[in-house]
Design a protein around this motif. Structure first.
Motif, mmCIF file in Angstrom:
data_model
loop_
_atom_site.group_PDB
_atom_site.id
_atom_site.type_symbol
_atom_site.label_atom_id
_atom_site.label_comp_id
_atom_site.label_asym_id
_atom_site.label_seq_id
_atom_site.Cartn_x
_atom_site.Cartn_y
_atom_site.Cartn_z
ATOM 1 N N ASP A 27 11.985 2.744 -13.125
ATOM 2 C CA ASP A 27 12.368 1.649 -12.765
ATOM 3 C C ASP A 27 12.487 1.002 -11.703
ATOM 4 O O ASP A 27 13.270 0.117 -10.902
ATOM 5 C CB ASP A 27 14.543 1.936 -13.298
ATOM 6 N N ALA A 28 10.711 0.874 -11.714
ATOM 7 C CA ALA A 28 10.823 0.158 -9.722
ATOM 8 C C ALA A 28 10.950 -1.269 -10.377
ATOM 9 O O ALA A 28 9.851 -1.358 -11.012
ATOM 10 C CB ALA A 28 9.514 0.629 -10.196
ATOM 11 N N HIS A 29 11.659 -2.283 -9.889
ATOM 12 C CA HIS A 29 11.849 -3.422 -9.244
ATOM 13 C C HIS A 29 11.821 -3.189 -8.342
ATOM 14 O O HIS A 29 12.918 -3.088 -6.875
ATOM 15 C CB HIS A 29 12.448 -3.884 -10.303
ATOM 16 N N PRO A 70 13.787 -4.776 7.881
ATOM 17 C CA PRO A 70 13.031 -5.428 8.611
ATOM 18 C C PRO A 70 12.313 -5.182 9.717
ATOM 19 O O PRO A 70 11.494 -5.913 10.370
ATOM 20 C CB PRO A 70 14.037 -6.561 8.203
ATOM 21 N N VAL A 71 13.157 -4.557 10.838
ATOM 22 C CA VAL A 71 12.724 -3.850 12.199
ATOM 23 C C VAL A 71 11.546 -2.928 11.939
ATOM 24 O O VAL A 71 10.497 -2.879 12.524
ATOM 25 C CB VAL A 71 14.017 -3.312 12.582
ATOM 26 N N THR A 72 11.640 -1.856 11.104
ATOM 27 C CA THR A 72 11.256 -0.625 11.389
ATOM 28 C C THR A 72 9.383 -0.378 9.959
ATOM 29 O O THR A 72 9.112 -0.580 10.173
ATOM 30 C CB THR A 72 11.683 0.648 11.804
ATOM 31 N N GLN A 73 10.022 -1.965 9.038
ATOM 32 C CA GLN A 73 9.348 -1.710 8.025
ATOM 33 C C GLN A 73 9.812 -0.266 7.234
ATOM 34 O O GLN A 73 8.668 -0.356 6.262
ATOM 35 C CB GLN A 73 8.251 -2.161 8.400
ATOM 36 N N ARG A 74 10.322 0.523 7.419
ATOM 37 C CA ARG A 74 10.987 1.845 5.989
ATOM 38 C C ARG A 74 10.958 1.568 4.622
ATOM 39 O O ARG A 74 11.798 0.173 4.730
ATOM 40 C CB ARG A 74 11.777 2.463 7.227
ATOM 41 N N ILE A 75 10.376 1.687 3.844
ATOM 42 C CA ILE A 75 11.086 1.596 2.254
ATOM 43 C C ILE A 75 11.912 2.097 1.713
ATOM 44 O O ILE A 75 11.679 4.594 2.769
ATOM 45 C CB ILE A 75 10.011 2.098 1.590
ATOM 46 N N ALA A 76 12.545 2.015 1.291
ATOM 47 C CA ALA A 76 13.807 3.227 0.859
ATOM 48 C C ALA A 76 13.881 2.811 -0.575
ATOM 49 O O ALA A 76 13.785 2.102 -1.257
ATOM 50 C CB ALA A 76 15.186 2.747 1.190
ATOM 51 N N ARG A 131 0.936 -1.590 0.174
ATOM 52 C CA ARG A 131 0.002 -0.053 -0.357
ATOM 53 C C ARG A 131 0.957 1.666 -0.005
ATOM 54 O O ARG A 131 0.369 2.478 -0.860
ATOM 55 C CB ARG A 131 -0.647 0.164 1.387
ATOM 56 N N ARG A 132 2.026 1.141 0.865
ATOM 57 C CA ARG A 132 2.531 2.183 0.691
ATOM 58 C C ARG A 132 3.970 2.519 -0.767
ATOM 59 O O ARG A 132 4.006 3.832 -0.827
ATOM 60 C CB ARG A 132 3.644 2.739 2.265
ATOM 61 N N LEU A 133 3.912 1.416 -1.116
ATOM 62 C CA LEU A 133 4.576 1.408 -2.558
ATOM 63 C C LEU A 133 3.327 2.439 -3.723
ATOM 64 O O LEU A 133 3.713 3.462 -4.260
ATOM 65 C CB LEU A 133 4.984 0.705 -2.824
ATOM 66 N N TYR A 134 2.311 1.770 -3.498
ATOM 67 C CA TYR A 134 1.655 2.276 -4.514
ATOM 68 C C TYR A 134 1.453 3.728 -4.256
ATOM 69 O O TYR A 134 1.389 4.133 -5.228
ATOM 70 C CB TYR A 134 -0.068 1.213 -4.156
ATOM 71 N N ALA A 135 1.208 4.147 -2.705
ATOM 72 C CA ALA A 135 0.685 5.405 -2.307
ATOM 73 C C ALA A 135 2.329 6.350 -2.735
ATOM 74 O O ALA A 135 2.181 7.616 -3.380
ATOM 75 C CB ALA A 135 0.555 5.428 -1.093
ATOM 76 N N ALA A 136 3.750 5.501 -2.016
ATOM 77 C CA ALA A 136 4.396 6.289 -3.382
ATOM 78 C C ALA A 136 4.315 6.809 -4.820
ATOM 79 O O ALA A 136 4.799 7.984 -5.130
ATOM 80 C CB ALA A 136 5.654 5.983 -2.071
ATOM 81 N N PHE A 137 4.423 5.812 -5.147
ATOM 82 C CA PHE A 137 4.586 6.082 -7.210
ATOM 83 C C PHE A 137 2.928 7.065 -7.104
ATOM 84 O O PHE A 137 3.342 8.017 -7.995
ATOM 85 C CB PHE A 137 4.761 4.699 -7.337
#
Length: 244
Positions: A174-176, A184-190, A155-161
């Motif tokens: 170039d999203a893959h 893996p601890v905080t679930q933060r996306i980079a 959900r957060r990835l879709y929202a970011a894009f």
């Protein structure tokens, strides 16, 4: 080798390797980082490939049944040149990475997404040093280990894009799973690797708006469904085009 004084490699093998560049752990004036370094001769390879495309199109165009191929492939080659030139100039990628970081780090509109972009430490046309994100793993490596992408991450990835497309009108194309990292601890996306980015024009946005407004939850028949699918594909191609 790179042309960045103060940088030294801190590993014997790269973290990742692709056709354009390699990524290595490094130290830059005492700061842990990652350096993306262009593969030797890659600019000449890209230029030769584009020239070959144009020449093949010219040859094919001499056959009656393929008349027009030179115009079509020549246009595609021309559009690709902008992306290719940016991708093999890491100082341009650095600028795009900084722009995207500004949109996601410390920005109230995107704070709830818990998305980050590595800071740029230093850059030249041949090398780009970014901060090292300790503890982060690519989605690709996590999937190989059996980890599942959770609904929250998706959900957060879709929202970011979605924010890139409709908010910034500037997006990474170039999203893959190798260009998305997770703590893996905080679930933060980079989000990483901004060699391929595009501005989105008013014309493309108008097409997307028309598409979204025309796509009901159900369609009356197979022919209408096929028509909407073709239109959706056209919009996606336009979004990925460097000349929009």
């Amino acid at each position: 080798e790179t042309s960045l004084p103060g940088m030294k490699f801190t590993a014997d093998v790269p973290l990742s390797q692709a056709s354009v560049a390699q990524v290595w752990r490094c130290d830059f004036n005492g700061v842990p980082g990652c350096v993306k370094a262009l593969n030797p001769g890659i600019r000449d390879v890209y230029a030769a490939d584009l020239d070959t495309m144009v020449e093949v199109a010219r040859m094919v165009d001499t056959f009656d049944q393929a008349r027009g191929a030179a115009v079509t492939l020549g246009a595609i080659g021309g559009k690709l040149q902008a992306t290719v030139h940016a991708e093999v100039d890491l100082s341009k990628e650095a600028a795009q990475q900084q722009r995207m970081r500004a949109a996601f780090v410390g920005e109230p509109q995107t704070a709830g997404l818990n998305v980050t972009v590595p800071a740029v430490v230093a850059a030249t046309a041949d090398a780009l040093v970014s901060e090292y994100l300790d503890g982060f793993e690519t989605l690709a490596s996590r999937q190989r280990c059996g980890h599942v992408v959770t609904e929250d991450i998706a959900r957060r990835l879709y929202a970011a894009f979605g924010y890139m497309i409709f908010g910034l009108r500037f997006m990474q194309i170039d999203a893959h799973t190798g260009n998305v990292m997770i703590d893996p601890v905080t679930q933060r996306i980079a989000l990483i690797d901004f060699g391929q980015c595009v501005e989105i024009s008013d014309a493309v946005m108008a097409g997307v708006a028309a598409l979204v407004g025309e796509c009901p939850l159900t369609v009356p028949n197979d022919a209408e469904a096929a028509r909407l699918l073709r239109k959706r594909r056209v919009c996606l191609v336009l979004l990925a085009c460097p000349a929009v």
